[in-house]
Scaffold this active site. Structure first.
Site, short mmCIF file in Angstrom:
data_model
loop_
_atom_site.label_atom_id
_atom_site.label_comp_id
_atom_site.label_asym_id
_atom_site.label_seq_id
_atom_site.Cartn_x
_atom_site.Cartn_y
_atom_site.Cartn_z
CB CYS A 185 5.28 2.08 7.56
SG CYS A 185 4.83 3.44 7.13
CG LEU A 186 6.87 1.21 1.78
CD1 LEU A 186 6.20 1.21 0.43
CD2 LEU A 186 8.09 0.07 1.45
CG HIS A 189 0.41 6.62 5.87
ND1 HIS A 189 1.61 7.05 6.54
CD2 HIS A 189 0.71 5.42 5.59
CE1 HIS A 189 2.40 6.16 6.38
NE2 HIS A 189 1.96 5.00 5.93
N GLY A 237 0.87 -1.23 0.08
CA GLY A 237 0.11 -0.03 0.09
C GLY A 237 0.83 1.33 -0.11
CD GLN A 294 3.17 5.84 3.02
OE1 GLN A 294 2.36 5.32 2.34
NE2 GLN A 294 4.53 5.06 3.53
CG HIS A 303 -0.56 1.25 7.15
ND1 HIS A 303 0.40 0.43 8.17
CD2 HIS A 303 0.13 2.01 6.39
CE1 HIS A 303 1.70 1.19 7.97
NE2 HIS A 303 1.40 1.87 6.91
CD GLU A 304 -1.22 2.47 2.77
OE1 GLU A 304 -0.73 3.50 3.08
OE2 GLU A 304 -0.46 1.23 3.01
O1 GNR Z 1 4.18 -2.63 2.57
C1 GNR Z 1 3.47 -2.60 3.64
N1 GNR Z 1 3.29 -3.61 4.49
C2 GNR Z 1 2.08 -3.56 5.33
C3 GNR Z 1 2.25 -4.66 6.23
C4 GNR Z 1 1.08 -4.66 7.25
C5 GNR Z 1 0.37 -3.62 7.56
C6 GNR Z 1 0.58 -2.65 6.81
C7 GNR Z 1 1.31 -2.50 5.39
S1 GNR Z 1 1.50 -1.33 4.66
C8 GNR Z 1 3.03 -1.25 4.11
C9 GNR Z 1 3.40 -0.10 2.93
C10 GNR Z 1 3.15 1.18 3.77
O2 GNR Z 1 3.83 1.70 4.34
N2 GNR Z 1 1.80 1.76 3.33
O3 GNR Z 1 1.80 2.94 3.75
NI NI Z 2 2.75 3.10 5.56
#
Ligand code: GNR
Ligand code: NI
Length: 181
Positions: free
Chosen positions: A95-96, A141, A46, A51, A137-138
């Site tokens: 998270c990236l 953000h 995601g 980001q 999660h997104e």
């Molecule tokens: O790549 C991602 N893996 C992930 C694993 C578990 C819960 C959420 C994520 S999102 C993350 C990519 C990211 O930072 N998206 O904002």
């Molecule tokens: Ni993230």
């Protein structure tokens, strides 16, 4: 198409609330395509516009396993969670923008999310499991929230401190194909 740079925490843009998209234009569609390309390259499941330094409410997601499934990209503009289950599930999240750190986070297991697709059409999606976790999660953000904000203050502070130190050492500097950890 173009790759975008992914911001690493702590960074002010990651802590800001993104603004609604007022019109789904060609520029918005191009940004979404660039976000997907950036997400696949990373690789991640995601990516939210914050980001990549864009404070507009849009996210891309693809939780398909690239080794055994066809790609299943989803582009969500102005996403809103309209239902959340009482049942929770726990995933080890990464998270990236918080590279190299992984921690368990508990969230509603099932959600319904309403959003505009890339044609500006209203859509509704029911999600569960990893997809539901990823969309939550997104959307976090877009509200300036990172997964570390769901951890204890002690854990969060430790991770942010370590990230800051790694950033100062240039561990995540761009144009390095992989970071040095
Ligand atoms: O790549 C991602 N893996 C992930 C694993 C578990 C819960 C959420 C994520 S999102 C993350 C990519 C990211 O930072 N998206 O904002
Ligand atoms: Ni993230």
């Amino acid at each position: 198409m173009a790759l975008l740079d992914i911001l690493v925490a702590p960074h002010p843009t990651l802590a800001k609330k993104a603004e609604d998209v007022t019109e789904v234009t060609d520029e918005i569609r191009e940004t979404l395509d660039n976000m997907l390309e950036t997400m696949y390259k990373a690789p991640g499941i995601g990516l939210a516009a914050n980001q990549v330094g864009i404070l507009k409410r849009m996210i891309v997601v693809d939780v398909a396993n690239p080794e055994e499934e066809e790609p299943a990209p989803i582009k969500l503009i102005n996403p809103v969670i309209t239902q959340s289950s009482d049942d929770l599930s726990t995933y080890q999240e990464g998270c990236l923008s918080v590279p190299t750190f992984y921690e368990e986070v508990e969230r509603p297991e099932k959600i319904t999310v309403e959003y505009l697709d890339e044609n500006g059409q209203k859509q509704s999606l029911k999600a569960e499991g990893l997809l539901a976790t990823c969309i939550q999660h997104e959307i976090d953000h877009l509200n300036g929230v990172l997964f570390v904000d769901h951890l204890s203050r002690l854990k969060k502070n430790m991770i942010v401190k370590k990230l800051n130190k790694l950033k100062k050492q240039g561990a995540f500097d761009k144009r390095q194909d992989t970071h040095t950890l």
